[in-house]
Design a protein around this motif. Sequence first.
Motif, mmCIF file in Angstrom:
data_model
loop_
_atom_site.group_PDB
_atom_site.id
_atom_site.type_symbol
_atom_site.label_atom_id
_atom_site.label_comp_id
_atom_site.label_asym_id
_atom_site.label_seq_id
_atom_site.Cartn_x
_atom_site.Cartn_y
_atom_site.Cartn_z
ATOM 1 N N LEU A 150 2.156 27.188 -14.921
ATOM 2 C CA LEU A 150 2.428 26.410 -16.129
ATOM 3 C C LEU A 150 1.141 25.744 -16.589
ATOM 4 C CD1 LEU A 150 4.388 25.291 -18.209
ATOM 5 C CD2 LEU A 150 4.878 23.402 -16.644
ATOM 6 N N LEU A 151 0.559 26.290 -17.657
ATOM 7 C CA LEU A 151 -0.610 25.683 -18.270
ATOM 8 C C LEU A 151 -0.221 25.152 -19.638
ATOM 9 C CD1 LEU A 151 -3.463 28.207 -17.368
ATOM 10 C CD2 LEU A 151 -2.507 26.350 -16.012
ATOM 11 N N LEU A 152 -0.759 23.984 -19.969
ATOM 12 C CA LEU A 152 -0.393 23.311 -21.203
ATOM 13 C C LEU A 152 -1.495 23.485 -22.246
ATOM 14 C CD1 LEU A 152 0.958 20.011 -19.626
ATOM 15 C CD2 LEU A 152 2.225 22.078 -20.183
ATOM 16 N N HIS A 153 -1.141 23.147 -23.479
ATOM 17 C CA HIS A 153 -2.119 23.230 -24.571
ATOM 18 C C HIS A 153 -3.271 22.269 -24.304
ATOM 19 C CE1 HIS A 153 -3.503 23.948 -28.670
ATOM 20 N NE2 HIS A 153 -3.705 22.648 -28.757
ATOM 21 N N GLY A 154 -4.467 22.790 -24.281
ATOM 22 C CA GLY A 154 -5.649 21.995 -24.003
ATOM 23 C C GLY A 154 -6.763 22.898 -23.526
ATOM 24 N N THR A 155 -7.757 22.310 -22.884
ATOM 25 C CA THR A 155 -8.872 23.096 -22.351
ATOM 26 C C THR A 155 -8.571 23.506 -20.914
ATOM 27 O OG1 THR A 155 -10.051 21.159 -21.514
ATOM 28 C CG2 THR A 155 -10.471 21.797 -23.804
ATOM 29 N N VAL A 156 -9.403 24.414 -20.401
ATOM 30 C CA VAL A 156 -9.267 24.821 -18.996
ATOM 31 C C VAL A 156 -9.460 23.604 -18.094
ATOM 32 C CG1 VAL A 156 -10.285 26.218 -17.160
ATOM 33 C CG2 VAL A 156 -9.996 27.186 -19.458
ATOM 34 N N ARG A 157 -10.435 22.775 -18.430
ATOM 35 C CA ARG A 157 -10.687 21.581 -17.620
ATOM 36 C C ARG A 157 -9.486 20.626 -17.648
ATOM 37 N NH1 ARG A 157 -12.382 16.474 -17.060
ATOM 38 N NH2 ARG A 157 -14.092 16.056 -15.577
ATOM 39 N N ASP A 158 -8.880 20.463 -18.811
ATOM 40 C CA ASP A 158 -7.703 19.590 -18.918
ATOM 41 C C ASP A 158 -6.601 20.046 -17.973
ATOM 42 O OD1 ASP A 158 -8.922 18.061 -20.867
ATOM 43 O OD2 ASP A 158 -8.042 19.192 -22.528
ATOM 44 N N ASN A 159 -6.400 21.344 -17.880
ATOM 45 C CA ASN A 159 -5.336 21.872 -17.037
ATOM 46 C C ASN A 159 -5.669 21.752 -15.558
ATOM 47 O OD1 ASN A 159 -2.917 23.386 -18.497
ATOM 48 N ND2 ASN A 159 -4.732 23.604 -19.790
ATOM 49 N N GLY A 189 -16.532 28.115 -21.714
ATOM 50 C CA GLY A 189 -16.478 27.738 -20.310
ATOM 51 C C GLY A 189 -15.276 26.874 -19.982
ATOM 52 N N TYR A 190 -15.541 25.748 -19.325
ATOM 53 C CA TYR A 190 -14.451 24.849 -18.913
ATOM 54 C C TYR A 190 -13.814 24.139 -20.101
ATOM 55 C CZ TYR A 190 -15.580 25.497 -13.993
ATOM 56 O OH TYR A 190 -15.764 26.042 -12.752
ATOM 57 N N LEU A 191 -14.468 24.150 -21.240
ATOM 58 C CA LEU A 191 -13.909 23.545 -22.452
ATOM 59 C C LEU A 191 -13.222 24.575 -23.327
ATOM 60 C CD1 LEU A 191 -16.802 21.085 -23.397
ATOM 61 C CD2 LEU A 191 -14.727 20.620 -22.070
ATOM 62 N N HIS A 192 -13.017 25.756 -22.786
ATOM 63 C CA HIS A 192 -12.343 26.818 -23.555
ATOM 64 C C HIS A 192 -10.883 26.422 -23.810
ATOM 65 C CE1 HIS A 192 -11.726 30.922 -25.018
ATOM 66 N NE2 HIS A 192 -10.566 30.887 -24.396
ATOM 67 N N PRO A 193 -10.437 26.458 -25.068
ATOM 68 C CA PRO A 193 -9.043 26.065 -25.353
ATOM 69 C C PRO A 193 -8.055 27.162 -24.969
ATOM 70 C CG PRO A 193 -10.135 26.746 -27.375
ATOM 71 C CD PRO A 193 -11.181 26.803 -26.296
ATOM 72 N N ILE A 194 -6.937 26.749 -24.401
ATOM 73 C CA ILE A 194 -5.846 27.676 -24.114
ATOM 74 C C ILE A 194 -4.566 27.107 -24.716
ATOM 75 C CG2 ILE A 194 -6.857 28.636 -22.010
ATOM 76 C CD1 ILE A 194 -5.184 26.767 -20.389
ATOM 77 N N GLY A 195 -3.631 27.993 -25.030
ATOM 78 C CA GLY A 195 -2.384 27.570 -25.653
ATOM 79 C C GLY A 195 -1.305 27.291 -24.630
ATOM 80 N N ASP A 196 -0.141 26.892 -25.127
ATOM 81 C CA ASP A 196 0.993 26.656 -24.248
ATOM 82 C C ASP A 196 1.343 27.924 -23.491
ATOM 83 O OD1 ASP A 196 1.380 23.997 -24.897
ATOM 84 O OD2 ASP A 196 2.536 24.491 -26.687
ATOM 85 N N ARG A 197 1.821 27.734 -22.264
ATOM 86 C CA ARG A 197 2.216 28.847 -21.389
ATOM 87 C C ARG A 197 1.053 29.809 -21.154
ATOM 88 N NH1 ARG A 197 7.583 28.792 -20.430
ATOM 89 N NH2 ARG A 197 8.819 27.403 -21.725
ATOM 90 N N ALA A 198 -0.151 29.247 -21.052
ATOM 91 C CA ALA A 198 -1.347 29.988 -20.653
ATOM 92 C C ALA A 198 -1.721 31.096 -21.614
ATOM 93 C CB ALA A 198 -1.155 30.559 -19.242
ATOM 94 N N SER A 199 -1.357 30.968 -22.888
ATOM 95 C CA SER A 199 -1.741 32.008 -23.837
ATOM 96 C C SER A 199 -3.259 32.049 -23.960
ATOM 97 C CB SER A 199 -1.111 31.727 -25.213
ATOM 98 O OG SER A 199 -1.560 30.502 -25.738
ATOM 99 N N GLY A 200 -3.800 33.243 -23.901
ATOM 100 C CA GLY A 200 -5.245 33.424 -23.919
ATOM 101 C C GLY A 200 -5.817 33.769 -22.570
ATOM 102 N N LEU A 201 -5.023 33.624 -21.501
ATOM 103 C CA LEU A 201 -5.445 33.986 -20.151
ATOM 104 C C LEU A 201 -4.468 34.998 -19.577
ATOM 105 C CD1 LEU A 201 -6.370 30.524 -18.566
ATOM 106 C CD2 LEU A 201 -7.897 32.132 -19.711
#
Length: 590
Positions: free
Chosen positions: A433-442, A474-486
């Motif tokens: 479960l990854l939330l909307h934010g950056t990789v570092r935020d998660n 990098g670690y500031l890469h934005p990802i969407g809800d439910r890990a969209s983008g990874l």
Amino acid sequence: MDKQLQRDLTRWLKSQSKLAKRWLMLSVGLGFLSGVLLVGQAALLAHILHQLIIEHTDKYQLVSSFVGLFVVVGLRALCSWGREIFGYRCGEQIRLHIRQLILQRLQQLGPAYIKGKPAGVWASLVLEQVEEMQDFFARYIPQMSIAVLVPVVILVAVFPLNWAAGLIFLVTAPLVPVFMALVGLGAADANRRNFKALQRLSGHFYDRLQGLTTLRLFNRAEAEAENLHAASEVLRKRTMEVLRMAFLSSAVLEFFSAISVAIIAVYFGFAFIGELNFGHYGLPITLFTGLFVLVLAPEFYQPLRDLGTFYHAKAQAIGAAETIVEFLNTEADTMDQGEKNLDSPETIRIDVEELEVLSPEGHVLAGPLSFSIAAHEQVALVGPSGAGKTSLLNALLGFLPYRGSLKINGVELRELDHSQWRQAISWVGQNPLLLHGTVRDNITLGNPLATDKHVQQVAKQAYADEFIQRLEHGYLHPIGDRASGLSVGQAQRVAVARAMLQNGAFWLLDEPTASLDANSEHLVLDSLKHAVAGQTTLMVSHRLDQLAGMDRVLVLENGKLVQNGRFEHIRHEGLLADMLAHTDKRDLDA
């Protein structure tokens, strides 16, 4: 809807309005002031016309009256603006409170209860239905007071000039609220059905949207599109039913208001030509009196008509409140918690004795179970689907109630502060479960004060740094809800890094490699092996080939613990032997 239920819901809604009493009083006060200014405006307008038409006064002598008229009109406009602002603030404050009540109740019931309904249902409850209460608090509640105060002010102004006109006002005034109530009897039911249809469509659409790939894979997209069309058609009919009620209510109110104003106009018309000679206290009816009353006549009924218009907001709020109050009053067993803190939270020991895990409705999901997990011991939990593994995990996390004994470091779980207990848990599930934010935020979700050095360290240990460095930011890469983008494997490695940063003394692993490819599975298992070394661990696994590395294996079947021991000691007997044989046969067939 039952009338008693409507009364109870109305009472509940009005009780919530006490939370914004200050804004409510300001809104009502400005409405009352606007009513007083209205009388002054009518008097100035009637005076100006009487002087110009009857007295033939020079218009320059009436400059002060014209200035006063413009000032009064401007003040009324300011009052209307202030009413809108204060009414909105009133509704906003109450909506925030009701939404907070819902979220607090959701937190009390926990994830096990929430998963029982589609996410769209909860979204509709928290968002749309709470929003639909805005007009009730912002407009209807203040208008109830204004609909009494303003007509009284007008009656006080009219009766000393002409008792007949005042009597007509007094007799015809009840017609508007009476017929408003008659028309609105079915409005609450119509709104309740509309909200039910909206909830069904929201839940249905959200779930199908999440599973769109699966639907296409099994060629079910067209069939589900038809189901969505049917649900949307039901919502359309329910919405049109509500609109018919609203338009019918408005038409009835306009009709009776127009008749009442017409009666006043006819009375003064016949009085001016000498056909009617009553109501004037022995003095002749002047143009001033007639104009004053006729200007006030539509304004006398306007607050009642506005109340009738906002009555639809009341019906809408009652329809929305039914589901909300029903949810807030849901009788469900929740996990009790105390205020005790863990002794030695850096080391975890779990003792279970005659444990029965219960559903929120009080049904036994698993048990009775008796086992222990010693400090630093690594235990696997296996069993077929429906054996009770997830229920046991939810009980350990404090999300499900239980009977019997479940002790953490010798303290009963229901006596512990659950937030402090969960701080000691590092969790990795089968669906990252990854939330909307950056990789570092998660990664820092469980420890927001972590330094960049520490974040990079756990990312390297979880084999996540290798792909994070390749991301654009990098670690500031934005990802969407439910890990969209990874990818799933990348998201799972981020989840492992997050658990490492949490650095809990108890690792709870729920099939962490269930959805991974061979390469990602190898990386995740390798990182977890180093992370859980020396820590108390409970791992739910579908991969029986991973059990040899565990200190002990617990085997569940139909909610009961059927085997408990080291893998090499129990692998040739009972349910575990059957599961191994089935796995070997499946591998051969493949």
